[in-house]
Design a protein around this motif. Structure first.
Motif, PDB file in Angstrom:
ATOM      1  N   CYS A 181      11.414 -12.515   9.967  1.00 49.70           N
ATOM      2  CA  CYS A 181      10.689 -11.342  10.675  1.00 49.70           C
ATOM      3  C   CYS A 181      10.925 -11.698  12.214  1.00 49.70           C
ATOM      4  O   CYS A 181      10.965 -12.204  12.528  1.00 49.70           O
TER       5      CYS A 181
ATOM      6  N   CYS B  30       2.285 -11.797   7.839  1.00 46.19           N
ATOM      7  CA  CYS B  30       2.581 -11.032   6.529  1.00 46.19           C
ATOM      8  C   CYS B  30       1.716  -9.302   6.943  1.00 46.19           C
ATOM      9  O   CYS B  30       1.732  -8.147   6.393  1.00 46.19           O
TER      10      CYS B  30
ATOM     11  N   GLU C  84       3.659  -7.234   9.272  1.00 47.57           N
ATOM     12  CA  GLU C  84       4.567  -6.097   8.585  1.00 47.57           C
ATOM     13  C   GLU C  84       4.546  -6.526   6.953  1.00 47.57           C
ATOM     14  O   GLU C  84       5.249  -7.222   6.037  1.00 47.57           O
TER      15      GLU C  84
ATOM     16  N   ASP D   2       4.879  -4.599   4.650  1.00 42.73           N
ATOM     17  CA  ASP D   2       6.345  -4.279   3.652  1.00 42.73           C
ATOM     18  C   ASP D   2       6.805  -5.444   3.468  1.00 42.73           C
ATOM     19  O   ASP D   2       7.220  -5.263   2.560  1.00 42.73           O
TER      20      ASP D   2
ATOM     21  N   GLY E  81       5.003  -6.731   0.482  1.00 37.01           N
ATOM     22  CA  GLY E  81       4.781  -5.719  -0.747  1.00 37.01           C
ATOM     23  C   GLY E  81       5.876  -4.727  -1.497  1.00 37.01           C
ATOM     24  O   GLY E  81       5.283  -3.824  -2.054  1.00 37.01           O
ATOM     25  N   ASP E  82       7.396  -5.032  -0.513  1.00 39.97           N
ATOM     26  CA  ASP E  82       8.307  -4.092  -1.663  1.00 39.97           C
ATOM     27  C   ASP E  82       8.596  -4.322  -2.213  1.00 39.97           C
ATOM     28  O   ASP E  82       9.412  -3.950  -2.721  1.00 39.97           O
ATOM     29  N   ASP E  83       9.284  -5.763  -2.199  1.00 35.51           N
ATOM     30  CA  ASP E  83      10.345  -6.815  -3.579  1.00 35.51           C
ATOM     31  C   ASP E  83       9.133  -6.670  -4.486  1.00 35.51           C
ATOM     32  O   ASP E  83       8.199  -6.779  -4.753  1.00 35.51           O
ATOM     33  N   GLU E  84       9.559  -5.755  -5.412  1.00 36.13           N
ATOM     34  CA  GLU E  84       8.614  -5.433  -6.428  1.00 36.13           C
ATOM     35  C   GLU E  84       9.286  -6.875  -7.429  1.00 36.13           C
ATOM     36  O   GLU E  84       8.272  -7.301  -8.695  1.00 36.13           O
TER      37      GLU E  84
ATOM     38  N   VAL F  55      -1.690  -4.375  -1.826  1.00 37.11           N
ATOM     39  CA  VAL F  55      -0.737  -4.157  -2.274  1.00 37.11           C
ATOM     40  C   VAL F  55       0.062  -4.403  -3.778  1.00 37.11           C
ATOM     41  O   VAL F  55       1.579  -4.410  -3.276  1.00 37.11           O
TER      42      VAL F  55
ATOM     43  N   THR G 220      -2.057   0.854   5.850  1.00 33.27           N
ATOM     44  CA  THR G 220      -0.946   0.790   5.143  1.00 33.27           C
ATOM     45  C   THR G 220      -1.165   0.390   4.053  1.00 33.27           C
ATOM     46  O   THR G 220      -1.520   0.405   2.793  1.00 33.27           O
TER      47      THR G 220
ATOM     48  N   ARG H  17      -1.885   2.265   0.116  1.00 34.92           N
ATOM     49  CA  ARG H  17      -1.531   1.956  -1.095  1.00 34.92           C
ATOM     50  C   ARG H  17      -1.556   1.545  -2.362  1.00 34.92           C
ATOM     51  O   ARG H  17      -1.559   2.448  -3.479  1.00 34.92           O
TER      52      ARG H  17
END
Length: 468
Positions: free
Chosen positions: A95, A248, A251, A253, A256-259, A300, A359, A363
């Motif tokens: 990232c 972390c 950024e 996301d 936290g976005d990779d389910e 998250v 964020t 969430r």
């Protein structure tokens, strides 16, 4: 001729020595929080890092960490299980924030050890549940899980809740070395193995304390036998190693976005807790203590908790962002210094932390509603001012039994802790153990109030008033 040789030798000694002295002076000036020993190692080994020799030959990456772990355990790739963790690690390692940082010599070596350690634990756990599948049948009582932004009292509350004789928290050494060597559930044999693993972790933590320095411990107390947060276990799947936390938070996301990865991480964590219960003979609900867990990242990861621990009780700690955000920024500044070269833009850090914190709480509020998890709320100011009453309130809300024995243990612990803190304050000249202000990070109290107005209003979070 001899004079020329001697002059050349003298020059060969003087130039490196002068470079070392200048390097030490620069580092002591720009990074006064570190010890002389850490500065010396960073300076002395810098040429190796610059020329990519020895341990610096390869770039830091998850693939090389996996390869090293596979060699160390003489394992094959199938023992890694679901490899979605590779995607998650690469997302954070590549990232924008991480790429922009310059790792110090010691930071590079520490990050390399951390990453390989997480992969070794992953292989060890995979092997153990393969060899002893009965571990996966160990039932778990509904856990109590503390979450909240860092610096909102999560550690304090977690450690108070873990003192209940009916509760159990994973301690640092268990999280770092959870897998026993013996496959036989002979409790004497298991206890001997547990002490062996504890001793090894204790030695490794001395290096971590050496690297992090006194600044970090003043902000977050840690030790071999102290209850610690879930983060240490989740690193088997999630890229949340200490060396990666700065990125972390910058950024959120990215993590936290990779389910898929989050669900896998919490299923593996449940297996780890089952194993920790198994190795001390707590294989039935009637003989088992209630797990008490904690991690700010759970804000998250509530969907992962719901999947692995559907009967969990969530306790969310809250502190007004005017205090919480700069305190978190201060923590990340120290954490950054443990792994990276000086030069952090504190005003940019303040903006980053404010955005990440917003964020996370936004969430969490949404996911707490959609998951339907049992939950209660704790205000930081109440926890600090009246810890006993706060714990009693949590127990009442969750329907747990608050015993006289637990009350006695809490009172003794709080008295001892206050004496310890008073001693620390006296050594530090009577000031705060951890000082910070929004302005240190380019923020203002008014800006923080406005940004978090929905959050503070929704949960009725009062701003602490200055002491008279």
């Amino acid at each position: 001729m001899m004079e020329l040789v001697l002059n050349t030798l003298a020059l060969g000694v003087a130039v490196p020595l002068a470079a070392f002295v200048l390097g030490m002076a620069y580092r002591m000036l720009t990074d006064p929080g570190k010890s002389l020993a850490v500065h010396a190692l960073n300076v002395a080994m810098w040429p190796q890092k610059f020329l990519r020799l020895g341990p610096f030959k390869r770039e830091l990456g998850i693939e090389s960490a996996v390869a090293s772990a596979l060699r160390k355990r003489k394992a094959d790739k199938a023992e890694l299980g679901n490899t979605s963790f590779l995607r998650a690690y690469n997302t954070v390692l590549k990232c924008k924030t991480m790429v922009a940082q310059r790792r110090s010599v010691m930071g590079f070596m520490a990050a390399k050890v951390e990453m390989m350690g997480a992969m070794v634990r992953r292989i060890d756990l995979s092997r153990f549940v393969r060899d002893v599948p009965a571990v996966l049948s160990v039932p778990l009582r509904p856990p109590v899980i503390v979450m909240g932004l860092p610096r909102t009292g999560t550690t304090l509350l977690h450690r108070l809740l873990s003192l209940d004789p009916e509760a159990r928290s994973p301690i640092t050494w268990e999280l770092l070395a959870p897998v026993p060597y013996p496959r036989d559930q002979d409790l004497a044999l298991q206890e001997k193995d547990r002490q062996k693993r504890r001793k090894k972790v204790d030695g490794n933590l001395k290096y971590v304390q050496f690297l992090a320095g006194a600044q970090f411990e003043a902000i977050h107390e840690f030790g071999t036998d102290l209850p610690e947060e879930c983060l240490l276990a989740l690193t088997n799947d999630l890229p949340v190693l200490s060396s990666m936390l700065f990125a972390c938070f910058a950024e959120p996301d990215a993590v936290g976005d990779d389910e898929e990865v989050i669900l896998e991480a919490f299923r593996a964590y449940r297996n780890m807790l089952q194993l920790l219960s198994w190795q001390v003979g707590q294989t039935e609900l009637s003989t088992q203590k209630r797990w008490t867990l904690k991690c700010p990242g759970h804000l998250v990861w509530l969907k992962g908790i719901k999947d692995a621990f559907p009967d969990a009780h969530i306790v969310w700690t809250h502190r007004h962002p005017v205090k919480a955000v700069p305190s978190l920024a201060s923590l990340l500044k120290v954490l950054h210094g443990a792994y990276f070269e000086p030069g952090l833009d504190l005003h940019e850090l303040g903006r980053t932390v404010m955005s990440a914190a917003l964020t996370m709480v936004t969430r969490a509020a949404e996911d707490l509603h959609t998951t339907g998890l049992s939950h209660s709320h704790v205000m930081y100011d109440n926890l600090v001012a009246e810890p006993l009453e706060t714990v009693k309130s949590v127990y009442n809300q969750l329907g747990l039994t608050y015993t006289d024995e637990y009350d006695r243990i809490l009172r003794e612990h709080l008295a001892a802790d206050e004496a310890k803190r008073a001693k620390m304050r006296s050594k530090g000249g009577g000031g705060a153990l951890h000082a910070y202000a929004p302005e240190d990070y380019g923020l203002s109290a008014g800006e923080l109030r406005a940004a978090f107005e929905t959050y503070t209003t929704t949960f009725n979070i009062a701003e602490a008033q200055p002491r008279a």
